[in-house]
Design a protein around this motif. Sequence first.
Motif, PDB file in Angstrom:
ATOM      1  N   THR A 266       0.841  -1.088  -0.009  1.00  0.00           N
ATOM      2  CA  THR A 266      -0.065  -0.015  -0.211  1.00  0.00           C
ATOM      3  C   THR A 266       0.728   1.345  -0.099  1.00  0.00           C
ATOM      4  O   THR A 266       0.596   2.449  -0.964  1.00  0.00           O
ATOM      5  N   LEU A 267       1.939   1.431   0.784  1.00  0.00           N
ATOM      6  CA  LEU A 267       2.500   2.563   1.111  1.00  0.00           C
ATOM      7  C   LEU A 267       3.518   2.707  -0.016  1.00  0.00           C
ATOM      8  O   LEU A 267       3.722   3.913  -0.649  1.00  0.00           O
ATOM      9  N   LYS A 268       4.268   1.555  -0.785  1.00  0.00           N
ATOM     10  CA  LYS A 268       5.348   1.746  -1.653  1.00  0.00           C
ATOM     11  C   LYS A 268       4.972   1.758  -3.075  1.00  0.00           C
ATOM     12  O   LYS A 268       5.091   2.637  -3.937  1.00  0.00           O
ATOM     13  N   ARG A 269       3.999   0.598  -3.112  1.00  0.00           N
ATOM     14  CA  ARG A 269       3.557   0.334  -4.741  1.00  0.00           C
ATOM     15  C   ARG A 269       2.204   1.409  -4.990  1.00  0.00           C
ATOM     16  O   ARG A 269       2.077   1.872  -6.131  1.00  0.00           O
ATOM     17  N   GLN A 270       1.301   1.412  -4.110  1.00  0.00           N
ATOM     18  CA  GLN A 270      -0.062   2.034  -4.377  1.00  0.00           C
ATOM     19  C   GLN A 270       0.178   3.670  -4.171  1.00  0.00           C
ATOM     20  O   GLN A 270      -0.411   4.479  -5.038  1.00  0.00           O
ATOM     21  N   TRP A 271       0.816   3.986  -2.990  1.00  0.00           N
ATOM     22  CA  TRP A 271       0.954   5.619  -2.571  1.00  0.00           C
ATOM     23  C   TRP A 271       2.047   6.035  -3.021  1.00  0.00           C
ATOM     24  O   TRP A 271       2.365   7.307  -3.206  1.00  0.00           O
ATOM     25  N   GLY A 272       3.157   5.222  -3.617  1.00  0.00           N
ATOM     26  CA  GLY A 272       4.448   5.558  -4.116  1.00  0.00           C
ATOM     27  C   GLY A 272       5.310   6.326  -3.125  1.00  0.00           C
ATOM     28  O   GLY A 272       6.346   7.220  -3.226  1.00  0.00           O
ATOM     29  N   PHE A 273       5.197   5.781  -1.774  1.00  0.00           N
ATOM     30  CA  PHE A 273       5.841   6.234  -0.678  1.00  0.00           C
ATOM     31  C   PHE A 273       7.332   5.577  -0.553  1.00  0.00           C
ATOM     32  O   PHE A 273       7.468   4.811   0.250  1.00  0.00           O
ATOM     33  N   ASP A 274       8.062   5.446  -1.548  1.00  0.00           N
ATOM     34  CA  ASP A 274       9.139   4.631  -1.366  1.00  0.00           C
ATOM     35  C   ASP A 274      10.730   5.159  -1.042  1.00  0.00           C
ATOM     36  O   ASP A 274      11.714   4.741  -1.201  1.00  0.00           O
ATOM     37  N   TYR A 275      10.619   6.345  -0.709  1.00  0.00           N
ATOM     38  CA  TYR A 275      11.561   7.408  -0.301  1.00  0.00           C
ATOM     39  C   TYR A 275      11.058   8.440   1.055  1.00  0.00           C
ATOM     40  O   TYR A 275       9.918   8.567   1.200  1.00  0.00           O
ATOM     41  N   ILE A 276      11.933   8.739   1.661  1.00  0.00           N
ATOM     42  CA  ILE A 276      11.793   9.860   2.684  1.00  0.00           C
ATOM     43  C   ILE A 276      12.097  11.239   2.034  1.00  0.00           C
ATOM     44  O   ILE A 276      13.039  11.556   1.494  1.00  0.00           O
ATOM     45  N   ILE A 277      10.845  11.754   2.308  1.00  0.00           N
ATOM     46  CA  ILE A 277      11.000  13.224   1.602  1.00  0.00           C
ATOM     47  C   ILE A 277      11.732  14.399   2.410  1.00  0.00           C
ATOM     48  O   ILE A 277      12.203  15.470   1.846  1.00  0.00           O
ATOM     49  N   THR A 278      11.948  14.025   3.597  1.00  0.00           N
ATOM     50  CA  THR A 278      12.607  14.959   4.651  1.00  0.00           C
ATOM     51  C   THR A 278      14.123  14.628   4.725  1.00  0.00           C
ATOM     52  O   THR A 278      14.541  13.455   4.063  1.00  0.00           O
ATOM     53  N   LYS A 279      14.935  15.587   5.380  1.00  0.00           N
ATOM     54  CA  LYS A 279      16.327  15.280   5.512  1.00  0.00           C
ATOM     55  C   LYS A 279      17.014  16.028   6.584  1.00  0.00           C
ATOM     56  O   LYS A 279      16.362  16.849   7.127  1.00  0.00           O
ATOM     57  N   ARG A 280      18.183  15.478   6.641  1.00  0.00           N
ATOM     58  CA  ARG A 280      19.195  16.397   7.832  1.00  0.00           C
ATOM     59  C   ARG A 280      19.008  15.746   9.214  1.00  0.00           C
ATOM     60  O   ARG A 280      20.290  15.475   9.654  1.00  0.00           O
ATOM     61  N   LYS A 281      18.172  14.814   9.606  1.00  0.00           N
ATOM     62  CA  LYS A 281      18.155  14.149  10.710  1.00  0.00           C
ATOM     63  C   LYS A 281      17.182  12.983  10.724  1.00  0.00           C
ATOM     64  O   LYS A 281      16.105  12.880  10.095  1.00  0.00           O
ATOM     65  N   ILE A 282      17.742  11.859  11.390  1.00  0.00           N
ATOM     66  CA  ILE A 282      16.602  10.651  11.435  1.00  0.00           C
ATOM     67  C   ILE A 282      15.209  10.922  12.209  1.00  0.00           C
ATOM     68  O   ILE A 282      14.403  10.433  11.920  1.00  0.00           O
ATOM     69  N   SER A 283      15.326  11.902  13.247  1.00  0.00           N
ATOM     70  CA  SER A 283      14.404  12.390  13.867  1.00  0.00           C
ATOM     71  C   SER A 283      13.184  12.890  12.925  1.00  0.00           C
ATOM     72  O   SER A 283      12.160  12.668  13.064  1.00  0.00           O
ATOM     73  N   VAL A 284      13.575  13.565  12.098  1.00  0.00           N
ATOM     74  CA  VAL A 284      12.818  14.477  11.088  1.00  0.00           C
ATOM     75  C   VAL A 284      12.386  13.316   9.950  1.00  0.00           C
ATOM     76  O   VAL A 284      11.090  13.384   9.490  1.00  0.00           O
ATOM     77  N   ALA A 285      13.243  12.410   9.744  1.00  0.00           N
ATOM     78  CA  ALA A 285      12.770  11.450   8.779  1.00  0.00           C
ATOM     79  C   ALA A 285      11.694  10.486   9.444  1.00  0.00           C
ATOM     80  O   ALA A 285      10.870   9.997   8.708  1.00  0.00           O
ATOM     81  N   SER A 286      11.923  10.209  10.678  1.00  0.00           N
ATOM     82  CA  SER A 286      10.927   9.519  11.635  1.00  0.00           C
ATOM     83  C   SER A 286       9.569  10.010  11.531  1.00  0.00           C
ATOM     84  O   SER A 286       8.407   9.331  11.360  1.00  0.00           O
ATOM     85  N   ALA A 287       9.409  11.223  11.409  1.00  0.00           N
ATOM     86  CA  ALA A 287       8.257  11.956  11.485  1.00  0.00           C
ATOM     87  C   ALA A 287       7.451  11.587  10.080  1.00  0.00           C
ATOM     88  O   ALA A 287       6.387  11.729  10.203  1.00  0.00           O
ATOM     89  N   ASP A 288       8.326  11.737   8.883  1.00  0.00           N
ATOM     90  CA  ASP A 288       7.446  11.426   7.707  1.00  0.00           C
ATOM     91  C   ASP A 288       7.256   9.976   7.605  1.00  0.00           C
ATOM     92  O   ASP A 288       6.203   9.684   7.153  1.00  0.00           O
ATOM     93  N   ALA A 289       8.089   8.844   8.396  1.00  0.00           N
ATOM     94  CA  ALA A 289       7.626   7.639   8.441  1.00  0.00           C
ATOM     95  C   ALA A 289       6.608   7.475   9.084  1.00  0.00           C
ATOM     96  O   ALA A 289       5.600   6.624   8.958  1.00  0.00           O
ATOM     97  N   GLY A 290       6.392   8.134  10.352  1.00  0.00           N
ATOM     98  CA  GLY A 290       5.078   8.174  11.329  1.00  0.00           C
ATOM     99  C   GLY A 290       3.902   8.569  10.467  1.00  0.00           C
ATOM    100  O   GLY A 290       2.986   8.014  10.732  1.00  0.00           O
ATOM    101  N   LEU A 291       3.750   9.686   9.694  1.00  0.00           N
ATOM    102  CA  LEU A 291       2.636  10.181   9.136  1.00  0.00           C
ATOM    103  C   LEU A 291       2.328   9.207   7.891  1.00  0.00           C
ATOM    104  O   LEU A 291       1.215   8.943   7.674  1.00  0.00           O
ATOM    105  N   MET A 292       3.463   8.360   7.339  1.00  0.00           N
ATOM    106  CA  MET A 292       2.968   7.370   6.302  1.00  0.00           C
ATOM    107  C   MET A 292       2.228   6.115   7.116  1.00  0.00           C
ATOM    108  O   MET A 292       1.058   5.742   6.579  1.00  0.00           O
ATOM    109  N   THR A 293       2.684   5.802   8.110  1.00  0.00           N
ATOM    110  CA  THR A 293       2.060   4.529   8.972  1.00  0.00           C
ATOM    111  C   THR A 293       0.765   5.085   9.776  1.00  0.00           C
ATOM    112  O   THR A 293      -0.180   4.233   9.528  1.00  0.00           O
TER     113      THR A 293
END
Length: 523
Positions: free
Chosen positions: A424-451
């Motif tokens: 669902t996330l990668k194939r259907q919605w196209g979320f196969d990459y992290i859109i944010t950068k600079r820190k893993i905490s910021v990347a975690s926010a992106d992953a949290g909104l995905m899930t």
Amino acid sequence: MEYQQGENRQQLALYTSCLDDMVPQDNSVRFIDQFVESIDLQKMGFEPLPSQGRPPYNPADLLKLYIYGYMNRMRSSRQLEKECHRNLEVIWLLKNLKPDHNTIARFRKENPKAIKRVFRYSVEIAKNFNLIGGLLIAGDSTKLRAQNSKKNNYNKKKIERHLAYIEDKLKEHSLALEQADGDKAEALRTEIAKHKKHHKKYTRIKQELQADKSSENPQLSTSDPDSRHQIVRGMITEVCYTLQTTVDDQNKILIDYKLTNQNDKKAMGMMLRRAKSILRTNKFTALYDKGYHTGSEFCTAHQLDIKTLVAIPAIGRASQAPHPKYNAENFIYNQKTDTYTCPEGHKLTSNQSHYKTRNYTFKQYKTKACKGCPVRNLCTKAKNGKIVQRSEYAPYIEANALRVTQNKQRYKQRQALVEHPYGTLKRQWGFDYIITKRKISVASADAGLMTLAYNLKRLFNLGVKFDITAVCAALNSFLGVMLLAITQLSTQETLKIAFPRNFIKFMKYGNLNPETEFKGKLV
């Protein structure tokens, strides 16, 4: 030929309709609105963004915007800004507010922990509606590309190659400069200055890598420092993050996620601890693939008293015998005598010495019968005969192998469970990459909104509907008894909350106190 005609754009309407009439009652945007309104965002950890002059935006409005965006395949703050001006559903959801893209982006960047707690809240809702079985879970990971190219990722070997190349070029240009004059000499001086600048840059990176003692092969990514160059599949590599997830089998709802920059070898124990805390029980079976087959993690699962089924990886070439019959797994271990028996009936004993590696200790077993054994050339190529190693975690590894053998049909469910969210996330919605950068905490926010978006989509598709205001009014007037048909879980089954205990359970999630439910847990 006559065609259907549209309305005149300049025609005034006699009977106007309000904004609420333009959004159907069964639209998912109403579900998002009800979900966010049921949360005390201040207790979740959201803080209003500082602003100059006018009042700040309510965190609830920005959270609604992000949930709507992720559920509709939109993550870019600039794209969400556009939707605030032209999308009727977003205009309804935000009550015609129009935040700019900087405000939208800052909200995601500055609230990774609060977003994590909102995800936990969605899991609590699913638990209280009995949408999570808690008897069978499956764990896996997927790689999400980071905002960092392979070119801007460095390790020690790569830096040495760059420096060696630059030094050769500097020698070459210096020799050429001695014989050059005019424009050619000026061009060479420019090249030398450029290479010296790059040499300085790579020397600084080399010093940073040498100072990093956290791993045997340290890396440095210049665009997104916390991302790592990892194998995605086969021989394909990417600079990426690893998203660890845990899925419940009843409705394929995600119960946990964690974004890391490590591989799977040391992840299972951590995810099982978290699953036990979330489900508040250890009476479940966990399914994992062979990437999680690590002795220390089996030991952790045993200490947690959690039953695991982890696929058994194939034996590496270096550990294989010339004939498969004489591989180490075909040697029978006797716990009472602490000996191994080979396929030819010879006993292998240990001198009880313990040897240490970086991750575990082990003992060695061998026999003098190897010297005169007629099938020695089929068993081993070692000059001193066959040596079998037994690690301190061998009992847990053997217990897992026995469980897998006895539950082959159950283990086959693993892929169907863990791949559903990723599909669902990668194939259907196209979320196969992290859109944010600079820190893993910021990347975690992106992953949290995905899930979070995935879970809410599942709840919406399962027919979950709730209205906290109506429930509170019913409690005051009806004293908490005989409240019927509040929620339909699906088209096949309807849950009627008719008894005080279940009603209180419903109210518990509606007025969840994050201070008691989340404090010190899994943040």
